[in-house]
Write an enzyme that holds these catalytic residues in place. Sequence first.
Site, PDB file in Angstrom:
ATOM      1  N   GLY A 154       0.823  -1.194   0.000  1.00  0.00           N
ATOM      2  CA  GLY A 154       0.000   0.000   0.000  1.00  0.00           C
ATOM      3  C   GLY A 154       0.859   1.246   0.000  1.00  0.00           C
ATOM      4  O   GLY A 154       2.066   1.208   0.270  1.00  0.00           O
ATOM      5  N   CYS A 155       0.232   2.386  -0.286  1.00  0.00           N
ATOM      6  CA  CYS A 155       0.989   3.638  -0.409  1.00  0.00           C
ATOM      7  C   CYS A 155       1.515   4.113   0.937  1.00  0.00           C
ATOM      8  O   CYS A 155       2.711   4.405   1.076  1.00  0.00           O
ATOM      9  CB  CYS A 155       0.125   4.700  -1.079  1.00  0.00           C
ATOM     10  SG  CYS A 155      -1.526   4.901  -0.357  1.00  0.00           S
ATOM     11  N   TYR A 156       0.658   4.203   1.934  1.00  0.00           N
ATOM     12  CA  TYR A 156       1.131   4.600   3.254  1.00  0.00           C
ATOM     13  C   TYR A 156       2.192   3.631   3.796  1.00  0.00           C
ATOM     14  O   TYR A 156       3.232   4.071   4.300  1.00  0.00           O
ATOM     15  CB  TYR A 156      -0.031   4.673   4.245  1.00  0.00           C
ATOM     16  CG  TYR A 156      -0.910   5.899   4.163  1.00  0.00           C
ATOM     17  CD1 TYR A 156      -0.366   7.186   4.219  1.00  0.00           C
ATOM     18  CD2 TYR A 156      -2.294   5.778   4.075  1.00  0.00           C
ATOM     19  CE1 TYR A 156      -1.182   8.309   4.178  1.00  0.00           C
ATOM     20  CE2 TYR A 156      -3.122   6.892   4.036  1.00  0.00           C
ATOM     21  CZ  TYR A 156      -2.566   8.156   4.087  1.00  0.00           C
ATOM     22  OH  TYR A 156      -3.374   9.273   4.054  1.00  0.00           O
ATOM     23  N   THR A 158       4.310   1.834   2.225  1.00  0.00           N
ATOM     24  CA  THR A 158       5.571   2.005   1.510  1.00  0.00           C
ATOM     25  C   THR A 158       6.370   3.154   2.108  1.00  0.00           C
ATOM     26  O   THR A 158       7.540   2.996   2.478  1.00  0.00           O
ATOM     27  CB  THR A 158       5.312   2.267   0.021  1.00  0.00           C
ATOM     28  OG1 THR A 158       4.710   1.102  -0.567  1.00  0.00           O
ATOM     29  CG2 THR A 158       6.610   2.573  -0.713  1.00  0.00           C
TER      30      THR A 158
END
Length: 351
Positions: A154-156, A158
């Site tokens: 996921g973005c967060y 990462t």
Amino acid sequence: MEGGETVRVSVIGATGYGGVELVRILHQHPKVDEIICYSHSHGGMTLQEVFPHLTNLRHLPLQEVNINQIAEQSDIVFTATPAGVSHQIIPSLQKWGVPCIDLSGDLRFPSPEVYEKWYGKKTASASFLQKVVYGLPEWFSSQIAEAQVIANPGCYPTAASLGLLPLLSGDVIIENSILVDAKSGVSGAGRSLSLGTHYGEVNESVAAYKIGVHQHTPEIEENIKRVTNKEVAITFTPHLVPMTRGILCTIYASLKGNQTIDEIEALFRDRYRNKPFVRLRPRGIYPKTKEVVGSNYCDIGIQVDTRTNRVVVISVIDNVMKGAAGQAVQNWNIMSGWAEDTGLTFTPLYP
């Protein structure tokens, strides 16, 4: 997929932000011969009809998902689907031996119970999830190189993990002191319409949301466990800010000893020395989201607050690139034995 061979790539969910960003990257990737796009919501249209900015690309019809057809015509499949969809597709493709990279959250946890608790949906069986490799390239590249199925982070998680894991692997912070304060642009919520991402609601406002219940919390904690073999609970609070792309994580943790900034910086330099997409800032200079937009970079700045004996790490990414499509292609490069940055050497857009 070695040497000069080019491949056919299928993107399932090509009309979301992650999917269309994949198409943009793959269009100029030197190993890609053909991009085949699938969309349940826009089947029968072309990608150019949905996204006119892609008019210069070869005609890309949006096809309905058909597992047999996808398996027969694909060398690699990316699934950029909503939560609860890809776990119904990827196990069937695996029976055909097709490598898959999933940009949704369906396969990120080895335990289906964790996914079901935080996402409120069913996922694949525990036996299938054990075959999945978590695709954070800077930490798990050897496993990624041997994988057939990748769960793209996921973005967060990462941004948070890249800023946090060197501290944990170096055993310099008190685990139960970790605080992650994160800000994201609205593209992180996807392209579907909602009141929460409506311009009139988001513009000139900053808001915290899903405090204590955000689904990326256990993903960050799982990464900590992967590296330290410890069960650690963190405090993670996401915020929505009025910009399109970008994530900034400010990570706070108490030091176990009196480590200096020289020692902390050395941990990060040693860990990321040969990692092309992590850029460490000179001391006293902290990254901004604008400085990574359109790129696959994660920029990191570090400070030690000697007054409180805490370390502060600032980590920024483009959530659609390093937080989704760019990282997915980075994982594919590693799986294929190519240079990690193949097709990803985008300079950030500025201003």
